[in-house]
Design a protein around this motif. Sequence first.
Motif, mmCIF file in Angstrom:
data_model
loop_
_atom_site.group_PDB
_atom_site.id
_atom_site.type_symbol
_atom_site.label_atom_id
_atom_site.label_comp_id
_atom_site.label_asym_id
_atom_site.label_seq_id
_atom_site.Cartn_x
_atom_site.Cartn_y
_atom_site.Cartn_z
ATOM 1 N N GLN A 187 1.947 -10.608 -3.275
ATOM 2 C CA GLN A 187 0.864 -9.631 -3.179
ATOM 3 C C GLN A 187 -0.481 -10.210 -3.595
ATOM 4 O O GLN A 187 -1.506 -9.532 -3.500
ATOM 5 N N GLY A 188 -0.485 -11.445 -4.078
ATOM 6 C CA GLY A 188 -1.715 -12.065 -4.553
ATOM 7 C C GLY A 188 -1.925 -11.810 -6.032
ATOM 8 O O GLY A 188 -1.217 -11.013 -6.654
ATOM 9 N N GLY A 189 -2.889 -12.519 -6.606
ATOM 10 C CA GLY A 189 -3.231 -12.321 -8.007
ATOM 11 C C GLY A 189 -2.672 -13.355 -8.958
ATOM 12 O O GLY A 189 -3.003 -13.336 -10.148
ATOM 13 N N SER A 190 -1.830 -14.257 -8.476
ATOM 14 C CA SER A 190 -1.265 -15.278 -9.358
ATOM 15 C C SER A 190 -2.342 -16.246 -9.839
ATOM 16 O O SER A 190 -3.301 -16.537 -9.125
ATOM 17 N N LEU B 135 0.822 -1.199 0.000
ATOM 18 C CA LEU B 135 0.000 0.000 0.000
ATOM 19 C C LEU B 135 0.862 1.257 0.000
ATOM 20 O O LEU B 135 0.611 2.197 -0.754
ATOM 21 N N TRP B 136 1.894 1.267 0.837
ATOM 22 C CA TRP B 136 2.782 2.426 0.880
ATOM 23 C C TRP B 136 3.535 2.597 -0.428
ATOM 24 O O TRP B 136 3.755 3.726 -0.891
ATOM 25 N N VAL B 137 3.929 1.492 -1.053
ATOM 26 C CA VAL B 137 4.613 1.580 -2.349
ATOM 27 C C VAL B 137 3.695 2.178 -3.397
ATOM 28 O O VAL B 137 4.096 3.043 -4.188
ATOM 29 N N LEU B 138 2.438 1.739 -3.429
ATOM 30 C CA LEU B 138 1.476 2.280 -4.386
ATOM 31 C C LEU B 138 1.290 3.782 -4.196
ATOM 32 O O LEU B 138 1.262 4.551 -5.164
ATOM 33 N N VAL B 139 1.166 4.195 -2.950
ATOM 34 C CA VAL B 139 1.000 5.620 -2.666
ATOM 35 C C VAL B 139 2.219 6.402 -3.128
ATOM 36 O O VAL B 139 2.101 7.457 -3.772
ATOM 37 N N ALA C 56 -4.761 -16.447 -6.742
ATOM 38 C CA ALA C 56 -4.222 -16.719 -5.411
ATOM 39 C C ALA C 56 -4.257 -15.475 -4.533
ATOM 40 O O ALA C 56 -3.984 -14.364 -4.986
ATOM 41 N N ALA C 57 -4.591 -15.659 -3.262
ATOM 42 C CA ALA C 57 -4.439 -14.594 -2.276
ATOM 43 C C ALA C 57 -2.966 -14.507 -1.896
ATOM 44 O O ALA C 57 -2.178 -15.425 -2.167
ATOM 45 N N ALA C 58 -2.587 -13.412 -1.250
ATOM 46 C CA ALA C 58 -1.185 -13.229 -0.871
ATOM 47 C C ALA C 58 -0.691 -14.342 0.048
ATOM 48 O O ALA C 58 0.493 -14.706 0.018
ATOM 49 N N GLU C 59 -1.585 -14.903 0.847
ATOM 50 C CA GLU C 59 -1.197 -15.951 1.789
ATOM 51 C C GLU C 59 -0.644 -17.189 1.105
ATOM 52 O O GLU C 59 0.064 -17.990 1.735
ATOM 53 N N MET C 60 -0.943 -17.366 -0.180
ATOM 54 C CA MET C 60 -0.484 -18.569 -0.876
ATOM 55 C C MET C 60 1.040 -18.650 -0.954
ATOM 56 O O MET C 60 1.615 -19.744 -0.994
ATOM 57 N N ALA C 61 1.727 -17.515 -0.973
ATOM 58 C CA ALA C 61 3.188 -17.538 -0.969
ATOM 59 C C ALA C 61 3.698 -18.137 0.335
ATOM 60 O O ALA C 61 4.663 -18.913 0.350
ATOM 61 N N ASP C 62 3.050 -17.803 1.441
ATOM 62 C CA ASP C 62 3.435 -18.347 2.742
ATOM 63 C C ASP C 62 3.056 -19.825 2.856
ATOM 64 O O ASP C 62 3.765 -20.609 3.491
ATOM 65 N N VAL C 63 1.930 -20.187 2.252
ATOM 66 C CA VAL C 63 1.517 -21.593 2.255
ATOM 67 C C VAL C 63 2.564 -22.445 1.537
ATOM 68 O O VAL C 63 2.979 -23.495 2.046
ATOM 69 N N VAL D 9 -5.595 -11.449 2.107
ATOM 70 C CA VAL D 9 -4.933 -10.263 1.565
ATOM 71 C C VAL D 9 -4.807 -10.390 0.052
ATOM 72 O O VAL D 9 -4.393 -11.424 -0.473
ATOM 73 N N PHE D 10 -5.189 -9.312 -0.636
ATOM 74 C CA PHE D 10 -5.075 -9.272 -2.099
ATOM 75 C C PHE D 10 -4.597 -7.876 -2.452
ATOM 76 O O PHE D 10 -5.354 -6.913 -2.389
ATOM 77 N N GLY D 11 -3.313 -7.750 -2.806
ATOM 78 C CA GLY D 11 -2.742 -6.435 -3.058
ATOM 79 C C GLY D 11 -2.703 -5.635 -1.776
ATOM 80 O O GLY D 11 -2.137 -6.061 -0.773
ATOM 81 N N ALA D 12 -3.330 -4.466 -1.788
ATOM 82 C CA ALA D 12 -3.338 -3.599 -0.605
ATOM 83 C C ALA D 12 -4.632 -3.699 0.184
ATOM 84 O O ALA D 12 -4.859 -2.915 1.099
ATOM 85 N N ARG D 13 -5.472 -4.670 -0.156
ATOM 86 C CA ARG D 13 -6.784 -4.756 0.488
ATOM 87 C C ARG D 13 -7.043 -6.152 1.025
ATOM 88 O O ARG D 13 -6.360 -7.120 0.670
ATOM 89 N N HIS D 14 -8.057 -6.244 1.882
ATOM 90 C CA HIS D 14 -8.556 -7.531 2.338
ATOM 91 C C HIS D 14 -9.778 -7.893 1.499
ATOM 92 O O HIS D 14 -10.638 -7.054 1.254
#
Length: 208
Positions: free
Chosen positions: A109-112, A17-21, A88-95, A151-156
């Motif tokens: 960041q999700g979206g894969s 989110l901070w990077v996008l801003v 994929a949600a961002a959590e999938m990288a951790d999974v 988490v998906f990008g900068a949002r839930h």
Amino acid sequence: MAKNDGSAAEGRRRGYLWVLVAVAVVGVLRLAVQVGRDGSDAAVWVIAVLVVALVVVVTVAVVLRRIGALARRVARRRPGAAVVPASAAAEMADVALALGASRRGISGQGGSVVAVAVLPDRLEVWVGKDDEPRWSVPRVQVASVHVASAVFGARHRDAVQVTVRSGAVVLAVVPAYRPMRSMAGSASRQDLERAVREISGAPAVAGG
């Protein structure tokens, strides 16, 4: 199996989110300086908008093609299985990390682009251009298939999550029955419920 509580994905969400801003602010300031220095007129803004629109159109076309291609490939490899196309949600990288699977092609960041093959004895998670499942989960280990915030990008966003008996999340995806919506991390309640039914192996509800 390491337990994934989603804290890492939440940290990445805040950073993203901070990077996008920051990128947006820098982009606006640079364009403003350019306009002021060169005396550019509205044509500069029109060109900028057209370039952005072109990038968006190309990106959307590529992702839509990949979603369809993966779902078809999984269907060919697993004839008779239900195939749930998804983002994929961002959590999938951790999974993937917790399961010792490769994170290649899974964005933090999700979206894969992913797909879930639903078989009688297991769930298989396929990613991107893979010709084999990235990981699988025996059905006997599945404790719950449900809708939860992810988490998906900068949002839930609402996503379909699968947890095992240890409490660990082994799947967190936004169903892509309507790919344009899933690219933004969004899915209707109807699509979320359909994905829960298909992944859990529950029979479809009449009229649902």
